[in-house]
Design a protein around this motif. Structure first.
Motif, PDB file in Angstrom:
ATOM      1  N   TYR A 231       0.862  -1.190   0.000  1.00  0.00           N
ATOM      2  CA  TYR A 231       0.000   0.000   0.000  1.00  0.00           C
ATOM      3  C   TYR A 231       0.891   1.229   0.000  1.00  0.00           C
ATOM      4  O   TYR A 231       1.866   1.305   0.757  1.00  0.00           O
ATOM      5  CB  TYR A 231      -0.889   0.001   1.244  1.00  0.00           C
ATOM      6  N   ARG A 232       0.549   2.176  -0.857  1.00  0.00           N
ATOM      7  CA  ARG A 232       1.311   3.425  -0.912  1.00  0.00           C
ATOM      8  C   ARG A 232       0.339   4.589  -1.002  1.00  0.00           C
ATOM      9  O   ARG A 232      -0.657   4.520  -1.712  1.00  0.00           O
ATOM     10  CB  ARG A 232       2.260   3.412  -2.106  1.00  0.00           C
ATOM     11  N   LYS A 233       0.682   5.660  -0.287  1.00  0.00           N
ATOM     12  CA  LYS A 233      -0.240   6.779  -0.111  1.00  0.00           C
ATOM     13  C   LYS A 233       0.487   8.101  -0.325  1.00  0.00           C
ATOM     14  O   LYS A 233       1.574   8.312   0.227  1.00  0.00           O
ATOM     15  CB  LYS A 233      -0.811   6.708   1.312  1.00  0.00           C
ATOM     16  N   ALA A 234      -0.099   8.976  -1.123  1.00  0.00           N
ATOM     17  CA  ALA A 234       0.429  10.328  -1.317  1.00  0.00           C
ATOM     18  C   ALA A 234      -0.471  11.299  -0.575  1.00  0.00           C
ATOM     19  O   ALA A 234      -1.698  11.262  -0.702  1.00  0.00           O
ATOM     20  CB  ALA A 234       0.475  10.681  -2.797  1.00  0.00           C
ATOM     21  N   ARG A 235       0.137  12.192   0.215  1.00  0.00           N
ATOM     22  CA  ARG A 235      -0.629  13.130   1.024  1.00  0.00           C
ATOM     23  C   ARG A 235       0.157  14.432   1.158  1.00  0.00           C
ATOM     24  O   ARG A 235       1.342  14.503   0.829  1.00  0.00           O
ATOM     25  CB  ARG A 235      -0.920  12.533   2.392  1.00  0.00           C
ATOM     26  N   PHE A 242      -5.116  12.670   5.187  1.00  0.00           N
ATOM     27  CA  PHE A 242      -5.858  11.776   4.320  1.00  0.00           C
ATOM     28  C   PHE A 242      -5.215  11.747   2.929  1.00  0.00           C
ATOM     29  O   PHE A 242      -4.507  12.679   2.530  1.00  0.00           O
ATOM     30  CB  PHE A 242      -7.323  12.201   4.241  1.00  0.00           C
ATOM     31  N   ALA A 243      -5.482  10.681   2.191  1.00  0.00           N
ATOM     32  CA  ALA A 243      -4.815  10.477   0.911  1.00  0.00           C
ATOM     33  C   ALA A 243      -5.320  11.439  -0.160  1.00  0.00           C
ATOM     34  O   ALA A 243      -6.527  11.608  -0.325  1.00  0.00           O
ATOM     35  CB  ALA A 243      -5.027   9.041   0.445  1.00  0.00           C
ATOM     36  N   LEU A 244      -4.385  12.043  -0.879  1.00  0.00           N
ATOM     37  CA  LEU A 244      -4.727  12.682  -2.147  1.00  0.00           C
ATOM     38  C   LEU A 244      -4.954  11.589  -3.182  1.00  0.00           C
ATOM     39  O   LEU A 244      -5.842  11.679  -4.024  1.00  0.00           O
ATOM     40  CB  LEU A 244      -3.601  13.613  -2.586  1.00  0.00           C
ATOM     41  N   ALA A 245      -4.127  10.565  -3.110  1.00  0.00           N
ATOM     42  CA  ALA A 245      -4.295   9.350  -3.914  1.00  0.00           C
ATOM     43  C   ALA A 245      -3.547   8.240  -3.204  1.00  0.00           C
ATOM     44  O   ALA A 245      -2.538   8.478  -2.544  1.00  0.00           O
ATOM     45  CB  ALA A 245      -3.753   9.535  -5.327  1.00  0.00           C
ATOM     46  N   SER A 246      -4.061   7.038  -3.302  1.00  0.00           N
ATOM     47  CA  SER A 246      -3.366   5.895  -2.722  1.00  0.00           C
ATOM     48  C   SER A 246      -3.611   4.674  -3.600  1.00  0.00           C
ATOM     49  O   SER A 246      -4.546   4.640  -4.411  1.00  0.00           O
ATOM     50  CB  SER A 246      -3.839   5.626  -1.288  1.00  0.00           C
ATOM     51  N   VAL A 247      -2.744   3.679  -3.430  1.00  0.00           N
ATOM     52  CA  VAL A 247      -2.832   2.451  -4.225  1.00  0.00           C
ATOM     53  C   VAL A 247      -2.605   1.245  -3.323  1.00  0.00           C
ATOM     54  O   VAL A 247      -1.653   1.225  -2.530  1.00  0.00           O
ATOM     55  CB  VAL A 247      -1.783   2.436  -5.355  1.00  0.00           C
ATOM     56  N   ALA A 248      -3.484   0.264  -3.419  1.00  0.00           N
ATOM     57  CA  ALA A 248      -3.286  -1.035  -2.794  1.00  0.00           C
ATOM     58  C   ALA A 248      -3.178  -2.059  -3.908  1.00  0.00           C
ATOM     59  O   ALA A 248      -4.018  -2.081  -4.816  1.00  0.00           O
ATOM     60  CB  ALA A 248      -4.453  -1.379  -1.870  1.00  0.00           C
ATOM     61  N   LEU A 319       1.888   6.431  -8.726  1.00  0.00           N
ATOM     62  CA  LEU A 319       1.839   5.570  -7.545  1.00  0.00           C
ATOM     63  C   LEU A 319       1.631   4.112  -7.946  1.00  0.00           C
ATOM     64  O   LEU A 319       2.297   3.207  -7.436  1.00  0.00           O
ATOM     65  CB  LEU A 319       0.708   6.009  -6.619  1.00  0.00           C
ATOM     66  N   ALA A 320       0.696   3.876  -8.854  1.00  0.00           N
ATOM     67  CA  ALA A 320       0.405   2.508  -9.286  1.00  0.00           C
ATOM     68  C   ALA A 320       1.620   1.869  -9.946  1.00  0.00           C
ATOM     69  O   ALA A 320       1.975   0.716  -9.649  1.00  0.00           O
ATOM     70  CB  ALA A 320      -0.787   2.511 -10.230  1.00  0.00           C
TER      71      ALA A 320
END
Length: 335
Positions: A231-235, A242-248, A319-320
């Motif tokens: 899991y990676r999260k940009a904030r 909270f995430a601006l965008a995240s990927v699992a 991110l993906a």
């Protein structure tokens, strides 16, 4: 101060009966979101039904090799559980990316799934908001929407779902277990949350009086443990945001080609966004950066950014690609 009643039932059936007897009642577990909304005047339940005394906090292996996580299991306990860390690292990472340690010690599995948007218009009772007061409008579309949805939104709502945990659960094909006046049922996490459409006030498919008793994860795909998920999260800041965008993502690679592939985005939509189009591109394809780029582009082609949040599309894409590349590299190293 708005008065409300409070009860602490000892049995799950009693909790459900109490809810049915008092329209507008709410279940209370960690209260990390509900209590805030009550303080803001956004929520005003006449009755709080404290479910912390119910036997719903276990984390147990299932007969099928999966995992059952109780509805009142604390986020910190789930993130630290040996079976979660070993078999479902994407879930542990997502939980640790959310909130502060103090909040994770209180927040529960069910409450995390049911938390409401952090859209500033929803949280301000003095502003119109279709999610809070249906038919009042969505000022976020022309107002402050930098952090809001680019996928699946409607003219009625552009809010995003804030959960990190739910994004990981969507990629893991988890199921939500519900118990209510009509009995028990199971709903896939990917179908549990709704897109806004013309009913943005309904966040999920949960029926009135239903209680989340737990979440069940299937057995992880075969392959190297390190490749099972990330899991990676940009904030905007390094923590407590909270995430601006995240990927699992969950990925396995064999002989240079992708086998199992599951991908979900957070911070982009009204619900955790399961990336089915991207998965179709990934499965059976060479484990290369070009494949990851094509997969992300296939999913994000449906994005409809607003005036100030178009940056989320390339952010999610990068991110993906990064997460998939790292997972595939681990699979090659340890598989």
């Amino acid at each position: 101060m708005k008065p409300f009643a409070y009860v602490r039932p000892e049995r799950t059936e009693e909790a459900i009966e109490r809810f049915a007897a008092r329209p507008g009642a709410r279940f209370l577990a960690g209260g990390t979101n509900l209590v805030d909304l009550m303080k803001l005047g956004v929520a005003g339940p006449p009755l709080l039904i404290d479910i912390n005394g119910l036997p719903l906090d276990a984390v147990e292996e299932t007969a099928a090799g999966g995992l059952h996580i109780g509805g009142t299991a604390r986020n910190s306990d789930v993130a630290a559980h040996p079976l979660v860390r070993d078999r479902y690292p994407v879930l542990s990472q997502a939980l640790l990316a959310g909130a502060s340690p103090q909040l994770r010690n209180s927040a529960t599995t069910g409450g995390n799934l049911l938390q409401r948007t952090r859209c500033p218009y929803f949280q301000d009772a003095s502003k119109p908001c279709n999610k809070r007061v249906p038919g009042s409008g969505c000022p976020a579309r022309e107002g402050v929407h930098r952090d809001l949805a680019v996928l699946g939104h409607s003219v009625h709502c552009v809010a995003t779902h804030p959960s990190d945990m739910a994004v990981a659960l969507a990629a893991l094909d988890a199921e939500v277990r519900l118990r209510g006046p009509a009995g028990e049922r199971t709903v896939p996490v990917a179908e549990f949350h709704r897109l806004p459409g013309d009913r943005p006030d309904r966040d999920t498919v949960i029926e009135d009086g239903e209680l989340i008793t737990g979440v069940t994860l299937p057995a992880p795909p075969p392959g190297a443990p390190g490749a099972r998920g990330a899991y990676r999260k940009a904030r905007d800041r390094a923590s407590y945001a909270f995430a601006l965008a995240s990927v699992a993502a969950v990925l396995t690679v064999e002989d240079g080609r992708i086998g199992h592939a599951a991908l979900a985005f957070g911070g982009l939509a009204h619900k955790p966004w399961r990336a089915r189009a991207a998965e179709e591109v990934l499965r059976g394809a060479p484990a290369t950066t070009e494949t990851y780029r094509r997969a992300a582009d296939a999913e994000l082609a449906a994005a409809e950014p607003l005036r100030d949040n178009g940056f989320k599309v390339p952010l999610a894409r990068n991110l993906a690609v990064s997460v998939l590349h790292d997972l595939a590299s681990r699979a090659d190293t340890t598989g």
